[in-house]
Design a protein around this motif. Structure first.
Motif, PDB file in Angstrom:
ATOM      1  N   GLU A 144       0.838  -1.218   0.000  1.00  0.00           N
ATOM      2  CA  GLU A 144       0.000   0.000   0.000  1.00  0.00           C
ATOM      3  C   GLU A 144       0.863   1.253   0.000  1.00  0.00           C
ATOM      4  OE1 GLU A 144      -2.393  -0.441   3.404  1.00  0.00           O
ATOM      5  OE2 GLU A 144      -3.676  -2.032   2.575  1.00  0.00           O
ATOM      6  N   THR A 145       1.938   1.285   0.757  1.00  0.00           N
ATOM      7  CA  THR A 145       2.822   2.453   0.805  1.00  0.00           C
ATOM      8  C   THR A 145       3.456   2.707  -0.555  1.00  0.00           C
ATOM      9  OG1 THR A 145       3.295   1.983   3.139  1.00  0.00           O
ATOM     10  CG2 THR A 145       4.778   3.496   1.998  1.00  0.00           C
ATOM     11  N   ILE A 146       3.914   1.630  -1.212  1.00  0.00           N
ATOM     12  CA  ILE A 146       4.534   1.784  -2.536  1.00  0.00           C
ATOM     13  C   ILE A 146       3.504   2.255  -3.555  1.00  0.00           C
ATOM     14  CG2 ILE A 146       5.602   0.476  -4.426  1.00  0.00           C
ATOM     15  CD1 ILE A 146       7.015  -1.230  -2.328  1.00  0.00           C
ATOM     16  N   ASP A 147       2.289   1.664  -3.496  1.00  0.00           N
ATOM     17  CA  ASP A 147       1.237   2.100  -4.437  1.00  0.00           C
ATOM     18  C   ASP A 147       0.917   3.583  -4.252  1.00  0.00           C
ATOM     19  OD1 ASP A 147       1.102  -0.418  -5.497  1.00  0.00           O
ATOM     20  OD2 ASP A 147      -0.659  -1.057  -4.338  1.00  0.00           O
ATOM     21  N   THR A 148       0.793   4.014  -2.986  1.00  0.00           N
ATOM     22  CA  THR A 148       0.524   5.444  -2.717  1.00  0.00           C
ATOM     23  C   THR A 148       1.655   6.319  -3.246  1.00  0.00           C
ATOM     24  OG1 THR A 148      -0.724   4.854  -0.735  1.00  0.00           O
ATOM     25  CG2 THR A 148       0.060   7.129  -0.901  1.00  0.00           C
ATOM     26  N   HIS A 149       2.879   5.900  -3.017  1.00  0.00           N
ATOM     27  CA  HIS A 149       4.033   6.660  -3.474  1.00  0.00           C
ATOM     28  C   HIS A 149       4.031   6.781  -5.004  1.00  0.00           C
ATOM     29  CE1 HIS A 149       7.910   8.527  -3.032  1.00  0.00           C
ATOM     30  NE2 HIS A 149       8.499   7.608  -3.838  1.00  0.00           N
ATOM     31  N   PHE A 150       3.751   5.663  -5.685  1.00  0.00           N
ATOM     32  CA  PHE A 150       3.722   5.706  -7.148  1.00  0.00           C
ATOM     33  C   PHE A 150       2.566   6.571  -7.679  1.00  0.00           C
ATOM     34  CE2 PHE A 150       6.181   1.487  -7.823  1.00  0.00           C
ATOM     35  CZ  PHE A 150       7.380   2.190  -7.768  1.00  0.00           C
ATOM     36  N   ARG A 151       1.402   6.554  -6.985  1.00  0.00           N
ATOM     37  CA  ARG A 151       0.288   7.401  -7.445  1.00  0.00           C
ATOM     38  C   ARG A 151       0.653   8.885  -7.343  1.00  0.00           C
ATOM     39  NH1 ARG A 151      -2.948   3.584  -4.682  1.00  0.00           N
ATOM     40  NH2 ARG A 151      -3.062   4.961  -2.866  1.00  0.00           N
ATOM     41  N   MET A 152       1.379   9.241  -6.288  1.00  0.00           N
ATOM     42  CA  MET A 152       1.761  10.651  -6.108  1.00  0.00           C
ATOM     43  C   MET A 152       2.741  11.101  -7.195  1.00  0.00           C
ATOM     44  SD  MET A 152      -0.074  11.535  -3.583  1.00  0.00           S
ATOM     45  CE  MET A 152       0.586  13.162  -3.236  1.00  0.00           C
ATOM     46  N   ILE A 153       3.775  10.259  -7.458  1.00  0.00           N
ATOM     47  CA  ILE A 153       4.757  10.695  -8.464  1.00  0.00           C
ATOM     48  C   ILE A 153       4.204  10.525  -9.868  1.00  0.00           C
ATOM     49  CG2 ILE A 153       6.709  10.199  -6.951  1.00  0.00           C
ATOM     50  CD1 ILE A 153       7.191   7.651  -8.480  1.00  0.00           C
ATOM     51  N   GLU A 154       3.163   9.667 -10.040  1.00  0.00           N
ATOM     52  CA  GLU A 154       2.544   9.511 -11.362  1.00  0.00           C
ATOM     53  C   GLU A 154       1.886  10.840 -11.795  1.00  0.00           C
ATOM     54  OE1 GLU A 154       1.203   7.790 -14.883  1.00  0.00           O
ATOM     55  OE2 GLU A 154       2.684   7.077 -13.431  1.00  0.00           O
ATOM     56  N   ILE A 155       1.356  11.579 -10.807  1.00  0.00           N
ATOM     57  CA  ILE A 155       0.719  12.873 -11.148  1.00  0.00           C
ATOM     58  C   ILE A 155       1.753  13.833 -11.719  1.00  0.00           C
ATOM     59  CG2 ILE A 155      -0.466  14.885 -10.179  1.00  0.00           C
ATOM     60  CD1 ILE A 155      -1.773  13.001  -8.159  1.00  0.00           C
ATOM     61  N   ALA A 156       2.922  13.879 -11.114  1.00  0.00           N
ATOM     62  CA  ALA A 156       3.993  14.750 -11.615  1.00  0.00           C
ATOM     63  C   ALA A 156       4.404  14.335 -13.016  1.00  0.00           C
ATOM     64  CB  ALA A 156       5.179  14.701 -10.665  1.00  0.00           C
ATOM     65  N   VAL A 157       4.484  13.026 -13.261  1.00  0.00           N
ATOM     66  CA  VAL A 157       4.865  12.534 -14.600  1.00  0.00           C
ATOM     67  C   VAL A 157       3.810  12.935 -15.623  1.00  0.00           C
ATOM     68  CG1 VAL A 157       5.239  10.459 -15.975  1.00  0.00           C
ATOM     69  CG2 VAL A 157       6.260  10.637 -13.708  1.00  0.00           C
TER      70      VAL A 157
END
Length: 435
Positions: free
Chosen positions: A124-137
């Motif tokens: 869950e922590t990794i998924d949340t982290h990837f969702r946050m940086i996905e917005i920047a991408v």
């Protein structure tokens, strides 16, 4: 009866400890084999767990590298818009996803405690982290570089990265402890297997020694039995030989007496009588050699064998009629057939057609028929006293039966009013079988 019962009881008591020993050895081997199987199963399960733990630790490293690559690529792409950073970001995410999926499919030990909960929290922590940086991408891909940079600056990912690193290290520590424990367990299982294998080998060696001892004892018993059997057979053969010798000596005396008596009665000239007696005794010796297979003469025909065997019995007051086709006689048939004819002639002198002063006749005839060829030889006496079937079998009859078995012949004896008739039937071997 009592002795036999005691002997059987002794054999049973002797055999009981042997059976118990064999059962004990078999039970020991079965127990050790069962222990080995269980030990191998336990060791195989431990090794499988070691392999799974090693794989989990390897995937933890892949996951950490994947997260680092994804974060670095996302930040570089948001700052510079360089597509190479985007490829790095995508590769990092793919590596992370593959590592998480592999760890989820690996078997975990039952003693891992809250490993599953920690794995879910890490996911869950990794998924949340990837969702946050996905917005920047996504903002950078739309050309909003400043917004992407602002988003990265606004969403502080330090706590998430710290949490990911902490969870990863904690799980790695647990896996390392489990790995060390499993390796120790595997080594301990292997150490326990060695003495079991040695015990199995020792039991097998013991079983081999016991089996060898029993085999040697059985072999000695068989040799003693064979020696006893051979000794018994030798005694029987010696008795048979002695009886045959006694029988032949008596027959020879009777025949010599008959030759001397009949010759002296027929000849008035003493010198001529002595000469004929010597000639007939010499012929008797030749006939004896022929019937025993000791003659140096080559016997090739049935008529030749009969003539040489009956030559000593030729006298003026006796008739010998020989009639039959020429028959080649194999060497291995000469002795048994000559023995039968010699015995019949001896009996004719003692009891049959040639035991009278005048008119005694013996006719020997034979014929061939069939394929393979069957020889039928008939000995027919006439002119003598009426024969009577003996109440019991004498030694001469047993000799005829023995010779007949060597010929593989059937012998029929008929006590007719005119005289004894003996019919001998046997198969002649092919010429190529003549040894």
């Amino acid at each position: 009866m009592v002795k036999r019962f005691l002997a059987q009881s002794m054999r049973r008591r002797t055999g009981l400890p042997s059976i118990l020993m064999l059962l004990l050895v078999a039970a020991i081997i079965a127990t050790i084999a069962w222990s080995l199987v269980k030990g191998f199963e336990r060791e195989r399960a431990l090794r499988a767990q070691v392999e799974a733990t090693s794989a989990s630790m390897s995937e933890f490293g892949n996951m950490q590298r994947g997260v680092f690559e994804a974060v670095t690529g996302a930040h570089g792409y948001a700052l510079k818009g360089d597509p190479r950073y985007l490829r790095r970001y995508n590769a990092g995410r793919e590596t992370t996803e593959n590592a998480l999926e592999t760890m989820a499919n690996l078997p975990g030990p039952a003693e891992a405690g809250d490993r599953a909960a920690k794995m879910r929290e890490l996911r869950e922590t990794i998924d949340t982290h990837f969702r946050m940086i996905e917005i920047a991408v996504q903002l950078a891909q739309q050309g909003s570089t400043e917004e992407a940079q602002s988003w990265i600056a606004a969403t502080d990912d330090y706590d998430r990265m710290t949490s990911i690193v902490a969870l990863t290290q904690e799980l790695e520590g647990e896996e390392a402890a489990l790995l060390a424990r499993d390796i120790t367990a595997v080594e301990a299982s292997a150490a326990r297997t060695r003495p079991i294998l040695l015990a199995l080998l020792g039991s097998l060696f013991l079983f081999f020694l016991i089996g060898s001892w029993y085999a040697l004892r059985t072999l000695r018993a068989e040799r003693r039995a064979q020696a006893a059997s051979a000794e018994r057979a030798a005694r029987e053969a010696a008795d048979l030989l002695a009886n045959e010798l006694n029988h032949r000596v008596k027959n020879m005396f009777a025949i010599v007496q008959s030759i001397v008596g009949s010759t002296l009665r027929a000849e008035s000239d003493t010198a001529m009588a002595a000469q004929k007696v010597g000639q007939r005794i010499q012929a008797l010796s030749v006939a004896h050699d022929v019937s025993q297979g000791a003659s140096t003469m080559s016997i090739n025909a049935l008529s030749e064998l009969i003539e040489r065997t009956l030559a000593p019995y030729e006298q003026d007051n006796r008739a010998i009629l020989i009639d039959g086709p020429r028959v080649h006689l194999p060497r291995n048939l000469v002795t048994p057939l000559g023995l039968i004819i010699h015995e019949l002639a001896t009996n004719a002198v003692k009891y049959g057609a040639w035991s009278v002063e005048e008119g005694g006749t013996v006719k020997i005839s034979w014929s061939l028929k069939g394929s393979p060829e069957m020889l039928k030889l008939t000995w027919q006496e006439s002119g003598g006293p009426a024969p009577e079937e003996p109440d019991q079998t004498g030694f001469g009859s047993r000799m005829i039966s023995t010779a007949a078995r060597q010929l593989k012949a059937e012998v029929d004896q008929n006590w007719l009013e005119t005289g004894l008739e003996v019919v001998i039937s046997f198969e002649l071997p092919a010429e190529e079988d003549d040894q």
